[in-house]
Design a protein around this motif. Structure first.
Motif, short mmCIF file in Angstrom:
data_model
loop_
_atom_site.label_atom_id
_atom_site.label_comp_id
_atom_site.label_asym_id
_atom_site.label_seq_id
_atom_site.Cartn_x
_atom_site.Cartn_y
_atom_site.Cartn_z
N VAL A 67 59.88 -46.76 57.22
CA VAL A 67 60.46 -46.47 55.96
C VAL A 67 59.34 -46.68 54.77
O VAL A 67 58.98 -45.94 54.06
CB VAL A 67 61.80 -47.28 55.35
CG1 VAL A 67 62.06 -46.90 53.97
CG2 VAL A 67 62.71 -46.93 56.44
N ALA A 68 58.65 -47.80 55.06
CA ALA A 68 57.46 -48.15 54.15
C ALA A 68 56.40 -47.10 54.44
O ALA A 68 55.63 -46.64 53.27
CB ALA A 68 56.80 -49.52 54.45
N ASN B 29 56.79 -44.07 54.85
CA ASN B 29 57.39 -42.75 54.05
C ASN B 29 57.08 -43.02 52.54
O ASN B 29 56.89 -42.20 51.76
CB ASN B 29 58.57 -42.47 54.34
CG ASN B 29 58.90 -41.92 55.73
OD1 ASN B 29 57.79 -41.27 56.16
ND2 ASN B 29 59.97 -41.93 56.48
N VAL B 30 57.29 -44.30 51.94
CA VAL B 30 57.46 -44.62 50.58
C VAL B 30 55.82 -44.59 49.86
O VAL B 30 55.67 -44.03 49.03
CB VAL B 30 57.89 -45.99 50.33
CG1 VAL B 30 57.70 -46.42 48.81
CG2 VAL B 30 59.30 -45.90 50.68
N PHE C 269 54.55 -42.19 47.25
CA PHE C 269 53.80 -42.61 46.15
C PHE C 269 52.59 -41.96 45.87
O PHE C 269 52.22 -41.42 44.81
CB PHE C 269 53.57 -44.18 46.16
CG PHE C 269 53.13 -44.66 44.90
CD1 PHE C 269 53.85 -44.95 43.93
CD2 PHE C 269 51.84 -45.22 45.00
CE1 PHE C 269 53.37 -45.32 42.68
CE2 PHE C 269 51.14 -45.84 43.75
CZ PHE C 269 52.07 -45.85 42.89
N PHE D 142 60.16 -38.20 44.85
CA PHE D 142 60.98 -39.46 45.47
C PHE D 142 62.31 -38.90 45.54
O PHE D 142 63.04 -39.50 46.42
CB PHE D 142 60.75 -40.66 44.52
CG PHE D 142 59.60 -41.41 44.81
CD1 PHE D 142 59.73 -42.29 45.87
CD2 PHE D 142 58.61 -41.18 44.13
CE1 PHE D 142 58.70 -43.11 46.22
CE2 PHE D 142 57.36 -42.20 44.30
CZ PHE D 142 57.35 -42.99 45.43
N LEU E 136 63.07 -38.83 49.16
CA LEU E 136 63.03 -40.24 49.96
C LEU E 136 64.07 -40.26 50.83
O LEU E 136 64.04 -40.59 51.93
CB LEU E 136 62.94 -41.33 48.98
CG LEU E 136 62.81 -42.59 49.54
CD1 LEU E 136 61.40 -42.72 50.39
CD2 LEU E 136 62.74 -43.64 48.76
N MET F 252 64.04 -41.37 54.77
CA MET F 252 64.47 -42.70 55.18
C MET F 252 65.33 -42.33 56.29
O MET F 252 65.13 -43.28 57.35
CB MET F 252 65.28 -43.38 53.85
CG MET F 252 64.38 -43.93 52.79
SD MET F 252 65.12 -44.74 51.71
CE MET F 252 65.89 -46.06 52.49
#
Length: 180
Positions: free
Chosen positions: A123-124, A126-127, A131, A143, A146, A150
């Motif tokens: 998940v991180a 993808n974040v 970003f 976003f 997201l 996720m």
């Protein structure tokens, strides 16, 4: 025999060999993954096979080495099959993922299995990529994508975590030199 590595870190020749093998394994998995069609036809969704090696590196060595593996694997993969923009996405997602996985593994391993650690990292990743994409296109509405990422990240994180968990029992059998 010791060598001075990144930022003055002393590395033994044996450790350099192990880390180099992990980088090459991650690179091979990254390239192989580019040929595997993802069952969900959504842009940006990947299995994340190279994250297996990142998890294994965290288990074997720790944070600094996992960052070295992520950065070198990403750089080499992009030199072979990518471009500058994809490098920025991959390296930002990979670094954030490694940081989060290491933090969760070291701080919360009594609450989360290696599968849970992998899900956090996925998940991180993808974040981190979203970003960078938001910065590049100068629009943070990206976003809104997201939730889809996720869900895919959780599924792919479970898979990569299960595979890394399988290798965990073999990693414990590797004897390390305490001077590493």
């Amino acid at each position: 025999m010791c060598f001075i590595g990144l930022e003055g870190i002393k590395l033994s020749a044996k450790k350099i060999v192990y880390v180099s093998i992990l980088v090459s394994q991650a690179l091979v998995l990254n390239i192989v993954e580019s040929f595997i069609p993802v069952p969900i036809p959504v842009p940006g969704i990947k299995i994340g096979l190279a994250n297996i090696v990142t998890l294994v590196t965290i288990l074997m060595f720790g944070f600094k080495e996992s960052l070295i593996v992520v950065i070198l694997r990403t750089l080499l993969a992009q030199l072979l099959v990518g471009n500058l923009t994809s490098f920025l996405y991959s390296v930002s997602g990979g670094i954030l993922s490694a940081c989060i996985m290491f933090f969760v593994y070291k701080r919360y391993s009594k609450y989360f299995s290696l599968v849970g650690v992998s899900v956090f990292g996925s998940v991180a990743h993808n974040v981190g990529q979203l970003f960078v994409a938001a910065l590049i296109i100068n629009n943070f509405l990206i976003f809104s994508y997201l939730p889809v990422l996720m869900i895919a990240g959780i599924i792919m994180g479970v898979f990569t975590g299960l595979v890394a968990n399988y290798f965990k029992k073999y990693i414990k059998n590797v004897k390390y030199d305490s001077k590493w």
